[in-house]
Design an enzyme around this catalytic site. Sequence first.
Site, PDB file in Angstrom:
ATOM      1  N   ASP A  85      -8.456   1.631  11.006  1.00 57.76           N
ATOM      2  CA  ASP A  85      -8.875   2.750  10.655  1.00 57.76           C
ATOM      3  C   ASP A  85     -10.330   2.732   9.679  1.00 57.76           C
ATOM      4  OD1 ASP A  85      -6.959   3.962  12.130  1.00 57.76           O
ATOM      5  OD2 ASP A  85      -5.771   3.983  10.138  1.00 57.76           O
ATOM      6  N   GLU A  86     -11.163   1.718  10.096  1.00 63.56           N
ATOM      7  CA  GLU A  86     -11.989   1.412   9.066  1.00 63.56           C
ATOM      8  C   GLU A  86     -13.408   2.267   9.770  1.00 63.56           C
ATOM      9  OE1 GLU A  86     -10.436  -0.835  10.643  1.00 63.56           O
ATOM     10  OE2 GLU A  86      -9.866  -2.627   9.378  1.00 63.56           O
ATOM     11  N   GLY A  87     -13.425   2.694  11.098  1.00 59.07           N
ATOM     12  CA  GLY A  87     -14.494   3.509  11.454  1.00 59.07           C
ATOM     13  C   GLY A  87     -14.980   2.710  12.722  1.00 59.07           C
ATOM     14  N   LYS A  88     -14.022   1.709  13.298  1.00 59.40           N
ATOM     15  CA  LYS A  88     -14.623   0.839  14.323  1.00 59.40           C
ATOM     16  C   LYS A  88     -15.047   1.748  15.427  1.00 59.40           C
ATOM     17  CE  LYS A  88     -10.546  -0.784  14.575  1.00 59.40           C
ATOM     18  NZ  LYS A  88      -9.849  -0.170  13.516  1.00 59.40           N
TER      19      LYS A  88
ATOM     20  N   ASN B 256      -1.346   2.345  20.000  1.00 59.23           N
ATOM     21  CA  ASN B 256      -1.264   2.439  18.613  1.00 59.23           C
ATOM     22  C   ASN B 256      -2.383   2.703  17.882  1.00 59.23           C
ATOM     23  OD1 ASN B 256      -2.012  -0.388  19.381  1.00 59.23           O
ATOM     24  ND2 ASN B 256      -0.830  -1.282  17.826  1.00 59.23           N
TER      25      ASN B 256
ATOM     26  N   GLY C 253      -6.185   4.432  17.287  1.00 55.73           N
ATOM     27  CA  GLY C 253      -6.937   5.824  17.217  1.00 55.73           C
ATOM     28  C   GLY C 253      -8.155   5.653  16.644  1.00 55.73           C
TER      29      GLY C 253
ATOM     30  N   THR D  68     -11.880   7.480  16.434  1.00 56.84           N
ATOM     31  CA  THR D  68     -12.532   8.611  16.495  1.00 56.84           C
ATOM     32  C   THR D  68     -14.007   8.703  16.606  1.00 56.84           C
ATOM     33  OG1 THR D  68     -10.687   9.018  14.904  1.00 56.84           O
ATOM     34  CG2 THR D  68     -12.849  11.072  15.145  1.00 56.84           C
TER      35      THR D  68
ATOM     36  N   GLN E 243      -6.979  -2.009  15.695  1.00 54.46           N
ATOM     37  CA  GLN E 243      -6.061  -2.291  14.366  1.00 54.46           C
ATOM     38  C   GLN E 243      -7.320  -3.175  13.158  1.00 54.46           C
ATOM     39  OE1 GLN E 243      -4.256  -3.269  17.480  1.00 54.46           O
ATOM     40  NE2 GLN E 243      -3.856  -1.055  16.941  1.00 54.46           N
TER      41      GLN E 243
ATOM     42  N   VAL F 265      -4.784   9.166  13.203  1.00 55.46           N
ATOM     43  CA  VAL F 265      -5.282   9.640  14.353  1.00 55.46           C
ATOM     44  C   VAL F 265      -4.177   9.560  15.359  1.00 55.46           C
ATOM     45  CG1 VAL F 265      -7.077   9.696  16.342  1.00 55.46           C
ATOM     46  CG2 VAL F 265      -7.554   8.760  13.757  1.00 55.46           C
TER      47      VAL F 265
ATOM     48  N   ARG G  71       0.049  10.524  10.251  1.00 51.53           N
ATOM     49  CA  ARG G  71       0.570  10.104   8.924  1.00 51.53           C
ATOM     50  C   ARG G  71      -0.258  10.237   7.897  1.00 51.53           C
ATOM     51  NH1 ARG G  71       3.923   4.746  10.268  1.00 51.53           N
ATOM     52  NH2 ARG G  71       2.240   4.493  11.637  1.00 51.53           N
TER      53      ARG G  71
ATOM     54  N   ARG H 113      -2.664   8.399   5.316  1.00 52.77           N
ATOM     55  CA  ARG H 113      -2.781   7.071   5.105  1.00 52.77           C
ATOM     56  C   ARG H 113      -2.622   6.592   3.684  1.00 52.77           C
ATOM     57  NH1 ARG H 113      -8.096   7.335   8.670  1.00 52.77           N
ATOM     58  NH2 ARG H 113      -6.986   7.241  10.783  1.00 52.77           N
TER      59      ARG H 113
HETATM   60  P1  GDP Z   1     -10.836   3.348  13.605  1.00 52.13           P
HETATM   61  O1  GDP Z   1      -9.662   3.405  14.015  1.00 52.13           O
HETATM   62  O2  GDP Z   1     -11.393   2.067  12.904  1.00 52.13           O
HETATM   63  O3  GDP Z   1     -11.870   3.543  14.972  1.00 52.13           O
HETATM   64  O4  GDP Z   1     -10.916   4.526  12.453  1.00 52.13           O
HETATM   65  P2  GDP Z   1     -10.519   5.808  12.631  1.00 52.13           P
HETATM   66  O5  GDP Z   1     -11.046   6.845  13.828  1.00 52.13           O
HETATM   67  O6  GDP Z   1      -9.047   5.755  12.896  1.00 52.13           O
HETATM   68  O7  GDP Z   1     -10.766   6.571  11.090  1.00 52.13           O
HETATM   69  C1  GDP Z   1     -11.962   6.688  10.872  1.00 52.13           C
HETATM   70  C2  GDP Z   1     -12.394   8.041  10.421  1.00 52.13           C
HETATM   71  O8  GDP Z   1     -13.553   8.302   9.553  1.00 52.13           O
HETATM   72  C3  GDP Z   1     -12.871   9.011  11.568  1.00 52.13           C
HETATM   73  O9  GDP Z   1     -12.211  10.234  11.343  1.00 52.13           O
HETATM   74  C4  GDP Z   1     -14.348   9.129  11.331  1.00 52.13           C
HETATM   75  O10 GDP Z   1     -14.762  10.019  12.423  1.00 52.13           O
HETATM   76  C5  GDP Z   1     -14.392   8.843  10.085  1.00 52.13           C
HETATM   77  N1  GDP Z   1     -15.701   8.281   9.833  1.00 52.13           N
HETATM   78  C6  GDP Z   1     -16.197   6.981  10.056  1.00 52.13           C
HETATM   79  N2  GDP Z   1     -17.621   6.736   9.378  1.00 52.13           N
HETATM   80  C7  GDP Z   1     -17.386   7.735   8.643  1.00 52.13           C
HETATM   81  C8  GDP Z   1     -18.309   7.657   7.409  1.00 52.13           C
HETATM   82  O11 GDP Z   1     -19.240   6.774   7.234  1.00 52.13           O
HETATM   83  N3  GDP Z   1     -18.333   8.854   6.759  1.00 52.13           N
HETATM   84  C9  GDP Z   1     -17.497   9.851   6.889  1.00 52.13           C
HETATM   85  N4  GDP Z   1     -17.248  10.796   6.161  1.00 52.13           N
HETATM   86  N5  GDP Z   1     -16.375   9.616   7.996  1.00 52.13           N
HETATM   87  C10 GDP Z   1     -16.570   8.702   8.771  1.00 52.13           C
HETATM   88  P1  IMO Z   2      -6.736   1.475  14.644  1.00 52.54           P
HETATM   89  O1  IMO Z   2      -7.458   0.631  15.694  1.00 52.54           O
HETATM   90  C1  IMO Z   2      -4.092   1.589  11.278  1.00 52.54           C
HETATM   91  C2  IMO Z   2      -0.162  -0.437  11.891  1.00 52.54           C
HETATM   92  C3  IMO Z   2       1.039   0.668  11.898  1.00 52.54           C
HETATM   93  C4  IMO Z   2       2.199  -0.045  11.362  1.00 52.54           C
HETATM   94  C5  IMO Z   2       1.889  -1.524  11.668  1.00 52.54           C
HETATM   95  C6  IMO Z   2       2.723  -1.867  13.327  1.00 52.54           C
HETATM   96  O2  IMO Z   2      -6.794   2.810  14.734  1.00 52.54           O
HETATM   97  O3  IMO Z   2      -7.417   0.926  13.397  1.00 52.54           O
HETATM   98  P2  IMO Z   2       2.691  -0.983  15.658  1.00 52.54           P
HETATM   99  O4  IMO Z   2       2.668   0.345  16.224  1.00 52.54           O
HETATM  100  O5  IMO Z   2       1.422  -1.932  16.221  1.00 52.54           O
HETATM  101  O6  IMO Z   2       4.055  -1.644  15.915  1.00 52.54           O
HETATM  102  O7  IMO Z   2       2.404  -0.751  14.249  1.00 52.54           O
HETATM  103  O8  IMO Z   2       0.346  -1.616  12.252  1.00 52.54           O
HETATM  104  N1  IMO Z   2      -1.320  -0.134  12.911  1.00 52.54           N
HETATM  105  C7  IMO Z   2      -2.258   0.655  12.544  1.00 52.54           C
HETATM  106  N2  IMO Z   2      -2.971   1.103  11.382  1.00 52.54           N
HETATM  107  N3  IMO Z   2      -4.844   1.578  12.442  1.00 52.54           N
HETATM  108  C8  IMO Z   2      -4.362   1.372  13.446  1.00 52.54           C
HETATM  109  O9  IMO Z   2      -5.295   1.170  14.538  1.00 52.54           O
HETATM  110  C9  IMO Z   2      -2.932   0.709  13.811  1.00 52.54           C
HETATM  111  N4  IMO Z   2      -2.310   0.383  14.730  1.00 52.54           N
HETATM  112  C10 IMO Z   2      -1.197  -0.106  14.039  1.00 52.54           C
HETATM  113  O10 IMO Z   2       0.907   1.921  10.928  1.00 52.54           O
HETATM  114  O11 IMO Z   2       2.192  -0.234   9.870  1.00 52.54           O
HETATM  115 MG    MG Z   3      -7.815   4.584  13.913  1.00 48.11          MG
END
Ligand code: GDP
Ligand code: IMO
Ligand code: MG
Length: 409
Positions: free
Chosen positions: A12-15, A37, A39, A41, A198, A277, A281, A283
Amino acid sequence: MNLVVIGAQWGDEGKGRIVDYMASAADVVIRFSGGANAGHTLVYQGQKYAVHLVPSGILYPDTTVLLGTGMVIDPESLFDELNTLSEQGIDWKGRVLISSRAHIVFPEYKERDRRLDKERKRPIGTTGRGIGIAYSQKAARDGIRLADIFDDSWKEVLSDEENRFLDLYRDQLSDMMVDITSYLHREKPERVLMEGAQGALLDLDLGTYPYVSSGYSAAAGASLGAGIGPRDIDGVLGVFKAYSTRVGNGPFPSEFLPERDGELGEQIQTIGKEFGVTTGRKRRCGYLDLVALKYACRANGIDGLVLTKLDIYDGFDEVSACTAYDIDGTQTDEFPASIDALTNAGPVIKTFPGWKRDISGITEYDQLPEEARRYIEFIEEYCETPITVVSVGPERNQIIIRRELWTEY
Ligand code: GDP
Ligand code: IMO
Ligand code: MG
């Protein structure tokens, strides 16, 4: 030019947001690991798109996206997701391809995944998407790959229920299936972007095992999972947030603690909108963990870091980061392998002055307040890795590019 984008923390770093930005110049985007697994955005012109299996290059009509060999694919989730994209006006037909060697996730895997986690002495907090089961079946040589679901001999191996499930999707999957190696050889795309899911710390080998996912989300996973030899990878970008988050269980040395950090955890969680996403849950949030980030840089050969969500700190008087762990009275800046050591690790915190300004409209590095630049430059020095991109908002154009991404990464 073949570039890899991975998460450098616990996901969830913003990949997705960065891949969406970079994909404008990519011919192909290949997701190389994980399954539903994930998500990711994407935000473009105020419209939000959430993808789980579909690579984040999907918003560009001329970009082909490929679900790679390293993925485990639940066809039901995939077509739900594609239907949602259609409803959002995205024409994906003909440009979503799937590696014939990717594995299938059956509905029963999801139930088993959740049950298994409940029975564990130390539950992981799985997303319950059947990922761990699919990778276990694969490693045990009991899984089934996309290429094989069309063959009569395999129909006998599968249960009636599994066959009925696949009957719903075989025709559509057949149209999307490609041999990834032949495809890349034939098409010779000039720019391939390999998208991780991940994060490095959730990687099966490099992560905080057993509190990890079951795929290879580290940079090395890109080679196998996308079918591109390691010598053909030109650069690796690692995405990290200005703070840390983690979903599910497992050690998190820099996690905010109310008794130590007051309301900080709640504030970051709320301002950063830190909700999953995939599962919705909350974070868990903590200070930026530089010990973990440096480990991720070294273990993945990260060429350039991408800092996201710096804008979340806009209103704060100060910004802090964890620069070492205190483990039973001894300080270290090495990331320990032992889960007990990580669990016992307390953060050594360094505090920086905040900038107290809205930075979400800034697109040039030297326009950033000096305090923000100082924070960035400290991270670079600590990790011995340049920060090549800074993201200051979720929209595609809320970004500061310090080096040209497709030529200097
Ligand atoms: P991913 O799984 O690494 O693709 O990241 P997620 O989509 O799960 O979570 C990142 C969240 O941060 C998303 O809701 C993005 O829209 C948001 N986001 C990404 N980059 C930025 C940023 O620089 N600033 C803000 N405010 N939100 C961001
Ligand atoms: P993105 O690509 C954050 C976490 C789950 C759990 C562990 C194992 O959006 O960054 P699993 O369903 O793989 O058996 O879960 O890994 N987890 C993530 N946490 N972002 C994800 O994906 C994740 N994918 C799995 O919360 O702790
Ligand atoms: Mg994510």
